[in-house]
Design a protein around this motif. Structure first.
Motif, PDB file in Angstrom:
ATOM      1  N   ALA A 155       0.858  -1.185   0.000  1.00  0.00           N
ATOM      2  CA  ALA A 155       0.000   0.000   0.000  1.00  0.00           C
ATOM      3  C   ALA A 155       0.884   1.221   0.000  1.00  0.00           C
ATOM      4  O   ALA A 155       2.077   1.095  -0.155  1.00  0.00           O
ATOM      5  CB  ALA A 155      -0.919  -0.026   1.209  1.00  0.00           C
ATOM      6  N   ALA A 156       0.275   2.464   0.201  1.00  0.00           N
ATOM      7  CA  ALA A 156       1.121   3.651   0.145  1.00  0.00           C
ATOM      8  C   ALA A 156       0.532   4.865   0.815  1.00  0.00           C
ATOM      9  O   ALA A 156      -0.661   5.028   0.850  1.00  0.00           O
ATOM     10  CB  ALA A 156       1.435   4.000  -1.306  1.00  0.00           C
ATOM     11  N   ILE A 189      -3.748   4.789   8.653  1.00  0.00           N
ATOM     12  CA  ILE A 189      -2.516   4.150   9.104  1.00  0.00           C
ATOM     13  C   ILE A 189      -1.468   4.314   8.012  1.00  0.00           C
ATOM     14  O   ILE A 189      -1.707   3.956   6.856  1.00  0.00           O
ATOM     15  CB  ILE A 189      -2.742   2.661   9.407  1.00  0.00           C
ATOM     16  N   CYS A 190      -0.307   4.839   8.359  1.00  0.00           N
ATOM     17  CA  CYS A 190       0.806   4.985   7.422  1.00  0.00           C
ATOM     18  C   CYS A 190       2.052   4.342   8.014  1.00  0.00           C
ATOM     19  O   CYS A 190       2.278   4.382   9.219  1.00  0.00           O
ATOM     20  CB  CYS A 190       1.087   6.457   7.131  1.00  0.00           C
ATOM     21  N   ALA A 191       2.879   3.754   7.157  1.00  0.00           N
ATOM     22  CA  ALA A 191       4.116   3.121   7.623  1.00  0.00           C
ATOM     23  C   ALA A 191       5.047   2.882   6.454  1.00  0.00           C
ATOM     24  O   ALA A 191       4.610   2.778   5.309  1.00  0.00           O
ATOM     25  CB  ALA A 191       3.814   1.793   8.327  1.00  0.00           C
ATOM     26  N   ASN A 241       3.448   4.000   2.595  1.00  0.00           N
ATOM     27  CA  ASN A 241       2.300   3.085   2.605  1.00  0.00           C
ATOM     28  C   ASN A 241       1.149   3.644   3.421  1.00  0.00           C
ATOM     29  O   ASN A 241       1.363   4.237   4.482  1.00  0.00           O
ATOM     30  CB  ASN A 241       2.707   1.731   3.197  1.00  0.00           C
ATOM     31  N   LEU A 242      -0.088   3.429   2.942  1.00  0.00           N
ATOM     32  CA  LEU A 242      -1.275   3.930   3.634  1.00  0.00           C
ATOM     33  C   LEU A 242      -2.414   2.923   3.598  1.00  0.00           C
ATOM     34  O   LEU A 242      -2.597   2.213   2.602  1.00  0.00           O
ATOM     35  CB  LEU A 242      -1.759   5.242   3.008  1.00  0.00           C
ATOM     36  N   LEU A 244       2.812  -3.715   8.200  1.00  0.00           N
ATOM     37  CA  LEU A 244       2.233  -3.169   9.425  1.00  0.00           C
ATOM     38  C   LEU A 244       0.777  -2.736   9.259  1.00  0.00           C
ATOM     39  O   LEU A 244       0.031  -2.697  10.238  1.00  0.00           O
ATOM     40  CB  LEU A 244       3.049  -1.965   9.906  1.00  0.00           C
ATOM     41  N   LEU A 245       0.380  -2.402   8.043  1.00  0.00           N
ATOM     42  CA  LEU A 245      -0.917  -1.746   7.864  1.00  0.00           C
ATOM     43  C   LEU A 245      -2.090  -2.605   8.329  1.00  0.00           C
ATOM     44  O   LEU A 245      -2.856  -2.188   9.199  1.00  0.00           O
ATOM     45  CB  LEU A 245      -1.091  -1.317   6.405  1.00  0.00           C
TER      46      LEU A 245
END
Length: 397
Positions: free
Chosen positions: A27-28, A170-172, A80-81, A177-178
């Motif tokens: 993701a992003a 959620i961002c990482a 990532n989002l 982790l998301l």
């Protein structure tokens, strides 16, 4: 996407973690120092200052402070989002729920929550907002965030993809982790919330655009964000809510998920594509000339009297100086599920900044015919929190 009538459980949490290991989900998350001009984002008239040196990749971001993390911090943002929209059950007190979620966020970021399954949290951030219904129950219809979005053209939105009570962004740097962090937060909420929809997304590497700024390309091939409210003064003026006290330090978020007609756009010649955006595809420079980081000269014309930036170009129709609004902190993310497109998120302290802009675009923006909106919501992003002030305490305490 979890079915609308499902509820989070520890079994669902373990299942989500296993799915991550099996599929390698990606993701992003968009960088907050760049301000994309995606299908629902306006072009800003002025570039910001040189961005500060980036922290080491994966460096911890404090979840506490005057503002929640994940809006202007970290800088540059993680790649990532995951956005998750849910409803809060009837009769559920929002205050205790939000306080628990805030404590869970702190444990996740610190790496002390066993539901992380041993994954290092790195630069994980979680940003939480509440929808208009909850805002109205706490402070009435005059409070910022109490009003939902009107309907616009080119929408094909199922009932459960419009609105919502709770946003968890959620961002990482680590895409693993998301869903793990999302499952932990939903597990903490238990039967008090029911998920509406979620969207994971991604973006490409940042492209230098001059003035120390960077911005990513969008799926249409254009650099997606060059200018915006970068300075502290601009952010105080256009981003952060100054009051009333219960919401001071928060902001308003708009989410719009859009499908893109990539084949039809790709069939245009490069000059035709550039006329849609009002900028050069290769480097992002305005069609009126000058460096990419500069705003377009909307009055510039050819010798025969034609505007260099066409009258229906996105850079003109969405320009805040033309619309008569403040700046948005705009982010757009590439998606490929359920369809190729964008997840657009904007942050602003006045919802009219978004609604007036999209209303102005609705009349004749050349970019809109290539988009179809499939999800839409707005949320009050709660002020920051700490040991003495739990998340949401000012509004629901």
């Amino acid at each position: 996407m979890r079915p609308a009538d499902s509820r989070p459980s520890r079994r669902a949490f373990i299942g989500a973690a296993g799915a991550v290991a099996a599929t390698g989900l990606t993701a992003a998350c968009e960088s907050p120092e760049s301000s994309p001009t995606g299908p629902s984002g306006p072009a800003s008239p002025a570039a910001g200052p040189r961005e500060p040196a980036s922290p080491a990749s994966g460096a911890r971001v404090s979840p506490t402070g005057r503002h929640q993390a994940g809006i202007t911090l970290p800088r540059p943002a993680q790649p990532n989002l995951l956005a998750l929209v849910a409803d809060v059950g009837a009769g559920v007190a929002p205050g205790p729920l939000l306080a628990e979620l805030g404590r869970t966020v702190r444990a996740l970021v610190a790496g002390t929550d066993p539901r992380l399954l041993g994954l290092p949290p790195g630069d994980l951030t979680v940003t939480i907002g509440v929808g208009p219904r909850l805002v109205r129950t706490a402070g009435g219809a005059s409070l910022p965030g109490a009003t939902g979005l009107p309907r616009f053209s080119r929408e094909r939105i199922a009932p459960r993809a419009r609105g919502g009570d709770l946003l968890i962004q959620i961002c990482a740097g680590d895409a693993l982790l998301l869903p793990v962090a999302a499952a932990a937060l939903l597990d903490q909420a238990g039967d008090r919330v029911r998920e509406r929809w979620r969207q994971s997304a991604r973006r490409g590497a940042n492209v230098p655009v001059g003035g120390g700024l960077t911005a990513p390309r969008n799926p249409l091939g254009f650099i997606d964000g060059i200018v915006g409210p970068h300075t502290e003064a601009e952010q105080q003026r256009d981003l952060w809510l100054a009051g009333p006290p219960a919401v001071a330090g928060g902001t308003l978020a708009v989410l719009r998920r859009m499908e893109l007609d990539l084949p039809r756009f790709a069939a245009l010649s490069v000059p035709e594509q550039e006329a849609v955006f009002g900028r050069r595809r290769a480097g992002g420079a305005p069609l009126s000339g000058g460096p990419a980081a500069s705003g377009p000269d909307l009055g510039a014309k050819t010798p025969d009297g034609r505007y260099l930036v066409p009258a229906d170009a996105h850079a003109r129709r969405a320009n805040p100086a033309v619309v008569g609004t403040g700046l948005m902190l705009r982010r757009s993310y590439s998606t490929d599920d359920p369809a190729p497109g964008l997840l657009f998120i904007s942050f602003q302290n006045d919802l009219r900044t978004f609604t007036a802009t999209l209303t102005h675009m609705d009349t004749s923006d050349a970019l809109l015919p290539f988009t179809t909106t499939t999800a839409s919501a707005t949320f009050l992003i709660l002020p920051g929190f700490d040991d003495r002030h739990p998340l949401g305490a000012g509004l629901f305490g």
